[in-house]
Design an enzyme around this catalytic site. Structure first.
Site, short mmCIF file in Angstrom:
data_model
loop_
_atom_site.label_atom_id
_atom_site.label_comp_id
_atom_site.label_asym_id
_atom_site.label_seq_id
_atom_site.Cartn_x
_atom_site.Cartn_y
_atom_site.Cartn_z
N GLU A 179 0.76 -1.37 0.08
CA GLU A 179 0.06 -0.09 0.14
C GLU A 179 0.89 1.21 -0.06
OE1 GLU A 179 -2.79 -0.08 3.25
OE2 GLU A 179 -4.16 -1.61 2.26
N GLU A 273 -6.21 -7.63 -0.88
CA GLU A 273 -6.69 -7.26 0.70
C GLU A 273 -7.82 -6.64 0.79
OE1 GLU A 273 -3.30 -5.75 3.32
OE2 GLU A 273 -4.97 -4.76 4.19
C1 IDC Z 1 -2.82 -3.81 10.43
C2 IDC Z 1 -3.06 -4.91 11.39
C3 IDC Z 1 -2.69 -4.42 12.64
C4 IDC Z 1 -1.55 -3.92 12.85
C5 IDC Z 1 -1.31 -2.68 11.94
C6 IDC Z 1 0.21 -2.10 11.61
O1 IDC Z 1 -4.34 -5.40 11.22
O2 IDC Z 1 -2.69 -5.43 13.62
O3 IDC Z 1 -1.09 -3.25 14.11
O4 IDC Z 1 -1.52 -3.28 10.38
O5 IDC Z 1 0.33 -0.77 11.22
C7 IDC Z 1 -4.08 -2.01 5.79
C8 IDC Z 1 -2.82 -2.88 5.70
C9 IDC Z 1 -2.71 -3.76 7.02
C10 IDC Z 1 -3.19 -3.35 8.13
C11 IDC Z 1 -4.94 -3.21 7.82
C12 IDC Z 1 -5.70 -3.03 9.01
O6 IDC Z 1 -2.53 -3.28 4.39
O7 IDC Z 1 -1.23 -3.78 6.97
O8 IDC Z 1 -3.04 -4.25 9.08
N1 IDC Z 1 -4.99 -2.37 6.64
O9 IDC Z 1 -5.45 -1.81 9.30
N2 IDC Z 1 -4.68 -1.42 4.86
C13 IDC Z 1 -6.12 -1.11 5.19
C14 IDC Z 1 -6.10 -1.75 6.34
#
Ligand code: IDC
Length: 356
Positions: A179, A273
């Site tokens: 991302e 995702e």
């Molecule tokens: C989130 C995880 C969380 C972690 C965080 C780190 O769920 O546990 O603490 O990342 O910054 C994304 C990302 C993905 C995120 C997820 C939810 O690709 O890494 O995971 N998310 O926030 N993009 C949109 C949402």
């Protein structure tokens, strides 16, 4: 024993049985999709034809997968095991997994992580998926390090190692920047072109998914469509990622039109995702907008991967935080999101009957 007492006892026993039966968790239906032929044996190497992902016979093909949480996190790596992937394949009807390796967060690959150990973790995941005949995404999970150029040198080295090793395999998909955020499409495009070139040195055909601006929203915030207006030229089997979180207002507001626009312009899109929660990974989950999204993607045969296979205490997790099992989950082990996704994937797999 008096007749009356006996009847009371029998009734009590029957009631007890009924209660046990009613509260019993649905056991994993281990053979529901136990394939005579696995997804990869049935569909072979995938490629891109116009806006579609197609199988070796040239038929439209949809990946329905689950993403790990970070394989570098304690809430992610325990689920990189063969029995877990088998449960996803045979009980959930999934045909793919995504191995998310953070580059920055939590001792990520470029921020203090043990690189050899992390690569090894990827190799294990790929091996399990391969043995089970599932497709697998190797995801270079940039996030806080918003501009992929920050890690360009490491990315090139990493993907060279992977592509050299897996060039002969049918089931590998490369996702070269999860991302991107806070940078222009032109910058991402330049990064992507360089990394694609490295992969293509070894592997002429594997599908490569490119992350898009503003956390993979196919363009800058709101209604911008710069990716579709200026795609990468000169390489085949390139796809672009779109990520949505079903309980995020702006995603529901803007992304459907961006998807339509992209496809109209000839872009091949993959949802590498999505989550049922807000973009933070927490808050409530939305069943109704998850349904609307997945119905939309099913209709278009667009592939999707749900975030995430974890028991971390956040609503996007597919397992309850109390769940200790790392495979063979009953429905009681699954979170609300997990139960919904499992049920939904099973229905889709049954409808398609896609395995011989
Ligand atoms: C989130 C995880 C969380 C972690 C965080 C780190 O769920 O546990 O603490 O990342 O910054 C994304 C990302 C993905 C995120 C997820 C939810 O690709 O890494 O995971 N998310 O926030 N993009 C949109 C949402």
């Amino acid at each position: 024993m008096k007749r009356k007492t006996m009847w009371r006892r029998i009734t009590a026993m029957l009631l007890a049985f009924a209660m046990v039966f009613m509260t019993a968790a649905v056991q994993p239906d281990v053979d529901a999709f136990a394939a005579v032929k696995t997804p990869v044996a049935t569909h072979g190497r995938l490629s891109v034809k116009g806006t579609n992902l197609v199988d070796a016979k040239g038929q439209k093909f949809q990946l329905r997968g689950v993403s790990t949480h970070g394989i570098n996190w304690d809430v992610g790596y325990p689920y990189v095991n063969k029995a877990a992937f088998k449960t996803l394949r045979d009980d959930w009807g999934a045909n793919a997994v995504r191995l998310a390796m953070y580059t920055s967060e939590y001792n990520g690959y470029c921020a203090g992580g043990d690189r050899a150990a992390l690569r090894n973790q990827i190799h294990k995941g790929v091996k399990y998926a391969t043995e089970l005949g599932m497709y697998v995404i190797i995801d270079w999970h940039i996030l806080n390090d918003g501009n992929p150029m920050t890690r360009l040198a490491q990315a090139k080295t990493f993907f060279a190692i992977m592509a050299k090793r897996y060039k002969g395999q049918k089931n590998i998909i490369y996702e070269i920047c999860n991302e991107p955020n806070g940078c222009q499409w032109s910058t991402i495009k330049s990064y992507a072109t360089q990394v694609i070139k490295v992969i293509r040195n070894y592997d002429k055909n594997a599908v490569i998914v490119v992350g898009t601006p503003t956390w993979s929203q196919l363009g800058s915030d709101g209604t911008h469509n710069e990716v579709a207006d200026s795609p990468i030229r000169g390489y085949k089997n390139i796809m672009y990622s779109l990520h949505f979180y079903a309980n995020e207002w702006s995603h529901n507001q803007y992304l459907p039109a961006k998807l339509t626009y992209a496809r109209k312009k000839g872009l091949a899109v993959m949802v590498t995702e999505f989550g049922m929660s807000a973009a933070s990974g927490g808050g409530g989950i939305s069943y109704s907008s998850t349904k609307t999204w997945l119905d939309r993607l099913d209709k278009l045969s667009v592939s999707y991967f749900c975030w995430s296979l974890s028991n971390k205490n956040e609503s996007c997790s597919l397992l309850k935080s109390s769940t200790r099992k790392t495979s063979g989950w009953t429905t009681n082990d699954l979170s609300s999101a997990g139960r919904y996704i499992r049920a939904r994937y099973r229905i889709r797999e049954k409808a398609l009957g896609s395995r011989a």
